[in-house]
Design a protein around this motif. Sequence first.
Motif, PDB file in Angstrom:
ATOM      1  N   GLU A  26      12.236   6.596  13.783  1.00 52.90           N
ATOM      2  CA  GLU A  26      11.549   7.256  12.677  1.00 52.90           C
ATOM      3  C   GLU A  26      11.462   6.340  11.462  1.00 52.90           C
ATOM      4  OE1 GLU A  26      11.670  11.423  10.087  1.00 52.90           O
ATOM      5  OE2 GLU A  26      13.124  11.099  11.695  1.00 52.90           O
ATOM      6  N   PHE A  27      12.529   5.581  11.212  1.00 57.50           N
ATOM      7  CA  PHE A  27      12.517   4.637  10.091  1.00 57.50           C
ATOM      8  C   PHE A  27      11.371   3.648  10.248  1.00 57.50           C
ATOM      9  CE2 PHE A  27      13.556   0.664   8.039  1.00 57.50           C
ATOM     10  CZ  PHE A  27      14.170   1.019   6.847  1.00 57.50           C
ATOM     11  N   HIS A  28      11.288   3.024  11.416  1.00 54.31           N
ATOM     12  CA  HIS A  28      10.265   1.996  11.615  1.00 54.31           C
ATOM     13  C   HIS A  28       8.858   2.596  11.742  1.00 54.31           C
ATOM     14  CE1 HIS A  28      12.868  -1.485  11.741  1.00 54.31           C
ATOM     15  NE2 HIS A  28      13.733  -0.756  12.415  1.00 54.31           N
ATOM     16  N   ALA A  29       8.766   3.801  12.303  1.00 56.66           N
ATOM     17  CA  ALA A  29       7.467   4.462  12.377  1.00 56.66           C
ATOM     18  C   ALA A  29       6.966   4.817  10.979  1.00 56.66           C
ATOM     19  CB  ALA A  29       7.561   5.717  13.239  1.00 56.66           C
ATOM     20  N   THR A  30       7.877   5.246  10.118  1.00 59.69           N
ATOM     21  CA  THR A  30       7.511   5.563   8.734  1.00 59.69           C
ATOM     22  C   THR A  30       7.022   4.322   8.012  1.00 59.69           C
ATOM     23  OG1 THR A  30       9.129   7.373   8.636  1.00 59.69           O
ATOM     24  CG2 THR A  30       8.385   6.465   6.536  1.00 59.69           C
ATOM     25  N   LEU A  31       7.722   3.226   8.223  1.00 52.58           N
ATOM     26  CA  LEU A  31       7.328   1.971   7.584  1.00 52.58           C
ATOM     27  C   LEU A  31       5.968   1.506   8.092  1.00 52.58           C
ATOM     28  CD1 LEU A  31       9.606  -0.974   6.719  1.00 52.58           C
ATOM     29  CD2 LEU A  31       7.466  -1.435   7.896  1.00 52.58           C
ATOM     30  N   SER A  32       5.762   1.555   9.408  1.00 49.73           N
ATOM     31  CA  SER A  32       4.486   1.116   9.978  1.00 49.73           C
ATOM     32  C   SER A  32       3.338   2.004   9.516  1.00 49.73           C
ATOM     33  CB  SER A  32       4.553   1.119  11.509  1.00 49.73           C
ATOM     34  OG  SER A  32       5.481   0.174  11.976  1.00 49.73           O
ATOM     35  N   ALA A  33       3.575   3.306   9.467  1.00 52.61           N
ATOM     36  CA  ALA A  33       2.535   4.233   9.013  1.00 52.61           C
ATOM     37  C   ALA A  33       2.139   3.961   7.576  1.00 52.61           C
ATOM     38  CB  ALA A  33       3.015   5.674   9.165  1.00 52.61           C
ATOM     39  N   ALA A  34       3.108   3.480   6.779  1.00 51.61           N
ATOM     40  CA  ALA A  34       2.831   3.183   5.368  1.00 51.61           C
ATOM     41  C   ALA A  34       1.892   1.993   5.209  1.00 51.61           C
ATOM     42  CB  ALA A  34       4.140   2.919   4.626  1.00 51.61           C
ATOM     43  N   SER A  35       1.633   1.267   6.305  1.00 50.07           N
ATOM     44  CA  SER A  35       0.682   0.147   6.238  1.00 50.07           C
ATOM     45  C   SER A  35      -0.730   0.634   5.966  1.00 50.07           C
ATOM     46  CB  SER A  35       0.691  -0.642   7.557  1.00 50.07           C
ATOM     47  OG  SER A  35       0.096   0.112   8.602  1.00 50.07           O
ATOM     48  N   GLY A  36      -0.986   1.911   6.302  1.00 50.71           N
ATOM     49  CA  GLY A  36      -2.325   2.452   6.099  1.00 50.71           C
ATOM     50  C   GLY A  36      -3.285   2.135   7.226  1.00 50.71           C
ATOM     51  N   ARG A  90       0.782  -1.238   0.000  1.00 41.56           N
ATOM     52  CA  ARG A  90       0.000   0.000   0.000  1.00 41.56           C
ATOM     53  C   ARG A  90       0.814   1.288   0.000  1.00 41.56           C
ATOM     54  NH1 ARG A  90      -4.027  -1.413   5.084  1.00 41.56           N
ATOM     55  NH2 ARG A  90      -5.230  -3.111   4.103  1.00 41.56           N
ATOM     56  N   ALA A  91       2.103   1.213   0.226  1.00 39.88           N
ATOM     57  CA  ALA A  91       2.897   2.423   0.455  1.00 39.88           C
ATOM     58  C   ALA A  91       2.684   3.474  -0.633  1.00 39.88           C
ATOM     59  CB  ALA A  91       4.373   2.074   0.545  1.00 39.88           C
TER      60      ALA A  91
END
Length: 230
Positions: free
Chosen positions: A142-152, A111-112
């Motif tokens: 921040e790296f992992h938060a960005t990735l998790s947020a990209a899950s939608g 979904r990113a």
Amino acid sequence: MAATDTAARGLRAMIGSGELAPGQQLPPEPELCARLGVSRGSLREAVRSLAALGMLESRHGSGTYVSALVPAQMLVGFAATVDVLPLDGLLELFDVRRALESQAAALAAARAAPGVVERLRDLHARLSSTEDDDELHDLDREFHATLSAASGNDTLAALCDILRSRGRHYSVYGTEETAAFRVASDLGHEALIAALAARDPQAAAAAAGSHLSQTESWLRRLRPAPGSGR
């Protein structure tokens, strides 16, 4: 059962049944006290406890309302609990984190939005170049938060961030193992970036699981003492 518990259970039942909807103001205290069979003091204590859990919110000069009941916002109380876990408790969370973060990575790969991969690459480059321990922690989160947020999925992202936050207090940086750990961590980040760039959910999930298992193994072996975590 204590009167406060009776009042809290009654209020939760009214919210859970939909009798009190998100955003709706609670009935007057006398009415609630009579219905729940409790004193004003017990009712007010129950209201405070439910507000701390994110179910209710007080508005100055207006009254008490049911919150929007957004799952991600209601995890604050859980976050406070996670933030005091000893190392063994933190390590136990890794089984949960693997499931959640692998799913978040898989969804992110599917979904990113455009730009997420480039953002991750930028964070990875900064991670690889910094020598400051605090910045390492900040950029990694921040790296992992960005990735998790990209899950939608906001709730999934919030849970991942909460479960990850306590790890900052147990740093493996500043030891003889730091260089090796950083190399392994960089490779894990590169695998996650590659999986998202390829739009490969299965590879992303595998990379997330492997990355977490590697971190867990270092923590189990080194057993660092807790720090401030800032």
